[in-house]
Design a protein around this motif. Sequence first.
Motif, short mmCIF file in Angstrom:
data_model
loop_
_atom_site.label_atom_id
_atom_site.label_comp_id
_atom_site.label_asym_id
_atom_site.label_seq_id
_atom_site.Cartn_x
_atom_site.Cartn_y
_atom_site.Cartn_z
N ASN A 197 -9.62 -5.95 8.14
CA ASN A 197 -8.54 -6.06 7.16
C ASN A 197 -7.90 -4.68 7.01
O ASN A 197 -8.53 -3.75 6.50
N SER A 198 -6.65 -4.55 7.46
CA SER A 198 -5.98 -3.24 7.47
C SER A 198 -5.21 -2.95 6.20
O SER A 198 -4.45 -1.99 6.13
N GLY A 199 -5.40 -3.77 5.15
CA GLY A 199 -4.71 -3.53 3.90
C GLY A 199 -3.31 -4.11 3.89
O GLY A 199 -2.88 -4.79 4.82
N ASP A 200 -2.56 -3.83 2.82
CA ASP A 200 -1.19 -4.33 2.75
C ASP A 200 -0.20 -3.21 2.40
O ASP A 200 0.53 -2.75 3.23
N GLY A 232 -0.43 -0.04 3.73
CA GLY A 232 -1.82 0.24 3.41
C GLY A 232 -2.65 0.60 4.63
O GLY A 232 -2.14 0.69 5.76
N THR A 233 -3.93 0.79 4.39
CA THR A 233 -4.88 1.17 5.43
C THR A 233 -6.18 0.39 5.22
O THR A 233 -6.41 -0.16 4.14
N PRO A 234 -7.04 0.36 6.22
CA PRO A 234 -8.37 -0.21 5.98
C PRO A 234 -9.08 0.55 4.87
O PRO A 234 -8.89 1.76 4.71
N VAL A 246 -6.41 7.55 7.96
CA VAL A 246 -7.75 7.49 7.35
C VAL A 246 -8.87 7.68 8.36
O VAL A 246 -10.04 7.49 8.04
N GLY A 247 -8.52 8.02 9.61
CA GLY A 247 -9.54 8.33 10.60
C GLY A 247 -10.18 7.12 11.25
O GLY A 247 -11.31 7.20 11.75
#
Length: 488
Positions: A231-234, A265-267, A355-356
């Motif tokens: 889930n990579s976020g929104d 967003g990001t994971p 976020v690496g």
Amino acid sequence: MTNLRFREDGSFRVLQMADIQDGPNVLPDTIRLIREAIRKADPDLVVFTGDQIRGYDPAYIDTFLRRRGEEPGARVRAVTEVEAKLRGIKRRARNRVNNRLLAMKSDGSNPDVQQTASTASTTSTLVYSTTSDPQDVPTTLDELMDETRDKVRRTFAGFLGPVIEAEVPFAATYGNHDFQCGILADEQVGIYREFPGCLNPVDSLEPGTFALPIEASDGSGRVAMSVMMVNSGDYAGKPEENDAQYPAYVVNPRGLDLADSDGYGTPSPEAIDWLGAVQSELGERNGDGKPVPAIAFQHIPPQEFYDCLKEVPAWTPNAVEGARTHAGHCYVLNHEICRPGSRLGEAIGCADENVGEVDALREAGGYFALFCGHDHKNAFVGHAHGIDLGYAPTCGFECYGPKSRYRGIRLFEFHESNPAGYVTRMLTWGDLVGRYSSNEVRVWFEDHCVTGAISMRNELRRPQVFAVLSGAMSLGFMAVIRSLVKKR
């Protein structure tokens, strides 16, 4: 739950379907593309990599969420309101009284409750109804949410139909538009699981983040490879920052998908840590402690995807201008590291923050590829930072994207002797069905839509568009000259 296993010949096939992005009545062209791809590929697994739901569709306007944490239906995009009117979706009154209060019986035994319920029931707000006939009776939020759940089921049933018919197991993660229908990912998991063949687990780290181990063909139970769903976020940004952006968002919601607050967003930190932890778990399961070969699928690409491109001058034909942190720079594919057949049609819509994740994949070991969706016109596969980074374009016809013949589904063919040596190719509408869809006018506008200065410049870099505009301007100039000559 179904155990995934390599076939007796050592092969395993996966179809990646990205950005279906449709409402309750999934378009027939989308369903046909899915059916034809399954017939052609004979897959062992289908993965949906987010934005299956067109959360901003007028069908969901009663419960639309611009961002998580808002009141459903309170902040609707202006373009969605226009589309709702064009489609004949009417407004109706929504009762804002506390649903629990309304549910209490007013039998006179508690006059305070009776009076409160009576007074509160006169307070309502207007929201859209997805029925063609106006309804005068106020509707509670609970009732609207139940209607939305049914619409989500219809959406899922539409695009899952060919998958279920073929008895192919499937798994899904989420994008930045799925939740906007009003039903969040944690509840969508349960709806997906109502359909046969769903591999989304009940107890995953978070909705859309889980592993799908694929066992060896010999029946030993050894994990020969794993598919990782992430889930990579929104969207990024704090609620108060998003609130400040709302007036501008209403005016230009499409353009501000990239510019709203802090971007995409990001994971989660937990998901990043999980990428390494799950490899340890699989190593323990195999008894050797080694990471297994793995491919990860998610929606939003990380910033490293830009490293598959090379920067070029702004006048370069077919170059695309970067977005947000990469704005002001123009790019084309770096063919030295990208596979043949790769296509770049738009900017990479990554988060502003790195976020690496790619570093985490490399440090965990075993990971050989990360594939995403999100950017509907992109279909490239490059190799950077010791890992393959790739896209599947949209396979839907209710959203923006490339020409019909380039919309498609990505096929992966793995062999258990060397999963990292996989073969991948696009199964496109042009290859499976034909050159044109049933609504080429819409597709043409969605391919050439301009939402701002960047998209306008990108359009002008397309040789065919530039040629047409130059020809039109030349004809116009000649017409002016002729009119001036006639006046003399």
